[in-house]
Motif scaffolding. Structure first.
Motif, short mmCIF file in Angstrom:
data_model
loop_
_atom_site.label_atom_id
_atom_site.label_comp_id
_atom_site.label_asym_id
_atom_site.label_seq_id
_atom_site.Cartn_x
_atom_site.Cartn_y
_atom_site.Cartn_z
N GLY A 101 0.80 -1.22 0.00
CA GLY A 101 0.00 0.00 0.00
C GLY A 101 0.83 1.26 0.00
O GLY A 101 1.98 1.25 -0.39
N GLY A 102 0.25 2.34 0.47
CA GLY A 102 0.99 3.58 0.41
C GLY A 102 0.67 4.57 1.50
O GLY A 102 1.35 5.57 1.63
N ASP A 103 -0.33 4.30 2.30
CA ASP A 103 -0.66 5.29 3.31
C ASP A 103 -0.12 4.89 4.68
O ASP A 103 0.46 3.82 4.86
N LYS A 104 -0.33 5.78 5.65
CA LYS A 104 0.19 5.56 7.00
C LYS A 104 -0.38 4.28 7.61
O LYS A 104 0.32 3.53 8.29
N GLN A 105 -1.64 4.00 7.35
CA GLN A 105 -2.27 2.80 7.88
C GLN A 105 -1.59 1.54 7.34
O GLN A 105 -1.34 0.59 8.08
N ILE A 160 19.39 -8.19 1.35
CA ILE A 160 18.25 -9.07 1.13
C ILE A 160 17.05 -8.15 0.97
O ILE A 160 16.86 -7.21 1.74
N LEU A 161 16.24 -8.41 -0.06
CA LEU A 161 15.07 -7.59 -0.33
C LEU A 161 13.81 -8.36 0.04
O LEU A 161 13.65 -9.52 -0.35
N VAL A 162 12.92 -7.70 0.79
CA VAL A 162 11.65 -8.29 1.21
C VAL A 162 10.56 -7.28 0.90
O VAL A 162 10.71 -6.09 1.18
N GLY A 163 9.46 -7.75 0.33
CA GLY A 163 8.34 -6.87 0.06
C GLY A 163 7.03 -7.55 0.35
O GLY A 163 6.90 -8.77 0.24
N HIS A 164 6.04 -6.73 0.72
CA HIS A 164 4.70 -7.23 1.00
C HIS A 164 3.71 -6.57 0.05
O HIS A 164 3.74 -5.34 -0.13
#
Length: 184
Positions: A14-18, A71-75
């Motif tokens: 996502g992209g917001d604070k939440q 090491i790259l990690v993404g969600h």
């Protein structure tokens, strides 16, 4: 942080604070599973008014700030954008592995998706000698489980972890990811 620590860059969904706060629980779980030998960098990535929300530029900037190999990690969105970044840019740092959690496979004709879609030949342009792991829960309520099958078709050499339950956030428990990171 000492120089002997292994560097992990975690890119939020996502992209917001939440979204950032929700993924902080994933980061905390991952750090607990990895221990003090690993340093996690979890930058807040604001949404910009570009087709890719500014993620390509932001990811490049964050990678360049990291010392040594990483090491790259993404969600979720972060995972898809890491994959896009690595397939469309020369990564000048040594990346040992890429861990992608609940990764959407962007398709369709909607204009708003254009900044997220992978090129047709993306699998061929991924960095060589980088281990790639995908994780997806069957009960993911945000990214359909069949997106994992699309990645299996495109990147058959990757490791795929099909998880029965845990939803989009894997119950905020990344022990499975930590164990894989410790194994590479």
């Amino acid at each position: 942080m000492t120089r002997t620590n292994k560097q992990v860059l975690f890119i939020q969904g996502g992209g917001d604070k939440q979204d950032y706060e929700a993924d902080k629980q994933l980061v905390d779980s991952l750090q607990a599973g990895l221990g003090k030998a690993y340093s996690l960098h979890y930058p807040r990535l604001p949404t910009e008014s570009t087709p890719d929300f500014g993620r390509m530029k932001q990811i490049g900037r964050e990678i360049s700030r990291m010392a040594g190999g990483l090491i790259l990690v993404g969600h979720s969105l972060g995972a898809s954008m890491l994959l896009k970044y690595c397939s469309e840019n020369e990564v000048r740092k040594e990346v040992s592995a890429l861990f992608l959690i609940s990764t959407p496979f962007w398709s369709g004709d909607e204009d708003w998706k254009d900044g997220f879609k992978l090129r047709e030949d993306f699998a061929e342009t991924l960095p060589k000698n980088v281990s790639i792991f995908f994780y997806h829960c069957r009960d993911d309520e945000e990214v359909p489980f069949d997106h994992l099958a699309m990645y299996k078709q495109q990147i058959p050499w990757a490791t795929f972890r099909e998880i029965d339950n845990g939803g989009h956030q894997l119950n905020n428990d990344l022990r499975i990811v930590a164990n894989d990171i410790l194994s590479v």
